[in-house]
Design an enzyme around this catalytic site. Sequence first.
Site, PDB file in Angstrom:
ATOM      1  N   GLU A  46       0.824  -1.201   0.000  1.00  0.00           N
ATOM      2  CA  GLU A  46       0.000   0.000   0.000  1.00  0.00           C
ATOM      3  C   GLU A  46       0.867   1.263   0.000  1.00  0.00           C
ATOM      4  O   GLU A  46       0.548   2.245  -0.690  1.00  0.00           O
ATOM      5  CB  GLU A  46      -0.912   0.016   1.237  1.00  0.00           C
ATOM      6  CG  GLU A  46      -1.870  -1.164   1.304  1.00  0.00           C
ATOM      7  CD  GLU A  46      -1.321  -2.333   2.109  1.00  0.00           C
ATOM      8  OE1 GLU A  46      -2.122  -2.996   2.790  1.00  0.00           O
ATOM      9  OE2 GLU A  46      -0.097  -2.582   2.048  1.00  0.00           O
ATOM     10  N   ALA A 150      11.151 -37.278  -7.967  1.00  0.00           N
ATOM     11  CA  ALA A 150      11.232 -37.566  -9.398  1.00  0.00           C
ATOM     12  C   ALA A 150      11.059 -39.067  -9.587  1.00  0.00           C
ATOM     13  O   ALA A 150      11.576 -39.862  -8.807  1.00  0.00           O
ATOM     14  CB  ALA A 150      12.574 -37.116  -9.961  1.00  0.00           C
ATOM     15  N   THR A 197      19.080 -40.651   1.832  1.00  0.00           N
ATOM     16  CA  THR A 197      19.240 -39.729   0.702  1.00  0.00           C
ATOM     17  C   THR A 197      20.556 -38.974   0.809  1.00  0.00           C
ATOM     18  O   THR A 197      21.255 -38.771  -0.187  1.00  0.00           O
ATOM     19  CB  THR A 197      18.058 -38.741   0.639  1.00  0.00           C
ATOM     20  OG1 THR A 197      16.856 -39.471   0.416  1.00  0.00           O
ATOM     21  CG2 THR A 197      18.240 -37.727  -0.479  1.00  0.00           C
ATOM     22  N   LEU A 205      21.465 -29.403  -1.671  1.00  0.00           N
ATOM     23  CA  LEU A 205      20.192 -28.782  -1.288  1.00  0.00           C
ATOM     24  C   LEU A 205      20.261 -27.265  -1.275  1.00  0.00           C
ATOM     25  O   LEU A 205      19.562 -26.595  -0.508  1.00  0.00           O
ATOM     26  CB  LEU A 205      19.707 -29.292   0.075  1.00  0.00           C
ATOM     27  CG  LEU A 205      19.511 -30.805   0.210  1.00  0.00           C
ATOM     28  CD1 LEU A 205      18.875 -31.126   1.556  1.00  0.00           C
ATOM     29  CD2 LEU A 205      18.668 -31.374  -0.918  1.00  0.00           C
ATOM     30  N   SER A 287      10.994 -43.661   2.187  1.00  0.00           N
ATOM     31  CA  SER A 287      10.622 -43.827   3.592  1.00  0.00           C
ATOM     32  C   SER A 287      10.153 -42.519   4.217  1.00  0.00           C
ATOM     33  O   SER A 287       9.113 -42.468   4.879  1.00  0.00           O
ATOM     34  CB  SER A 287      11.812 -44.388   4.377  1.00  0.00           C
ATOM     35  OG  SER A 287      11.504 -44.494   5.748  1.00  0.00           O
TER      36      SER A 287
END
Length: 344
Positions: A46, A150, A197, A205, A287
């Site tokens: 605004e 994926a 992973t 990451l 998992s």
Amino acid sequence: MVRAIELAKLGMGQVAPNPMVGCVIVHNGLIIGEGYHRKYGEAHAEVNAIHSVKDPSLLEASTMYVTLEPCSHFGKTPPCADLVVEKRIPKVVVGSPDPNEKVAGRGLERLRNAGVEVTTGLMEEECNRMNRRFRTFHQKRRPYIILKWAQTEDGFIDRSREEEEFGQPTWITNDLSRIAVHKMRSDEASILVGTKTALKDNPSLTVREWSGNHPLRMVLDRRGTLTDSLSLLDQSTETIVFTETDLPSKPNLEYIRIRFDENMLHQINEILVERGVQSLLVEGGKSLLESYLREGLWDEARIYIGNARFGSGIKAPETDWILDREEALDDSLMRIYYRKEDQI
């Protein structure tokens, strides 16, 4: 309001923990001012819209369209509702109310008490979806959770790999899909993977193939087995390791003890809420993903589908969701799903 929403989205990835907000000021059917919240700590939509008007005298005969209820409290900046009143803008059209308990109707009340004609609910669904992270955080007291994986054409997320094959991801999609993933990371506040992973793919990451902020990196390491040689533990950006062991924290690398029980995911949510982290991207393996699915702890899923076929390996989580939309990324696809309240 369509234009205000377009403007608001330009703040994606820059304004959190504030919401994205866009504002348009109209006089006699013509836009005379517009603005959006550009960066956390800076002027709100605004304010930017009002300051963009070349002839301020027109404000007293104009209508303001804003995607979210103007704030009524002092935060990093003064209340926007007070500025609207000060500039004598007679009409304000609001897309959606603010769920933040610091505002929650007080901005609308402030305007109406000052004699401003206020209309609410214009394109409310679109405004709410745009700020779904902010709204989930304030209404459900947890981060907005996106599941991402994926998978191949025949439904596998990885090959069956031996330990000597660990250290590099198994690529399933194309370069354009990887760019899309990095953009997605830049849009979210945090990202989480599991121990397997971290070991199998050695992911960073971080945001490398897009311009934007790195998310808060998080990894599960119950036994404290992950070594400093992994990219996740390189201390290059803020990282949390959730563990059951006592390990000393380092710069940009914090070890937090949690219980690895049925309440684990809720413990993580509580920690993120305490830190004001409004969104979580789960890029874990099968998992971890299935843990979130079992708990019903997800709001959105993005599934990237490549044209490869593995024939065998680790199957992708099974879903029977209703597709929201599908986007082609060269020879790969991105499918986007939103969780309905009655889904488990």
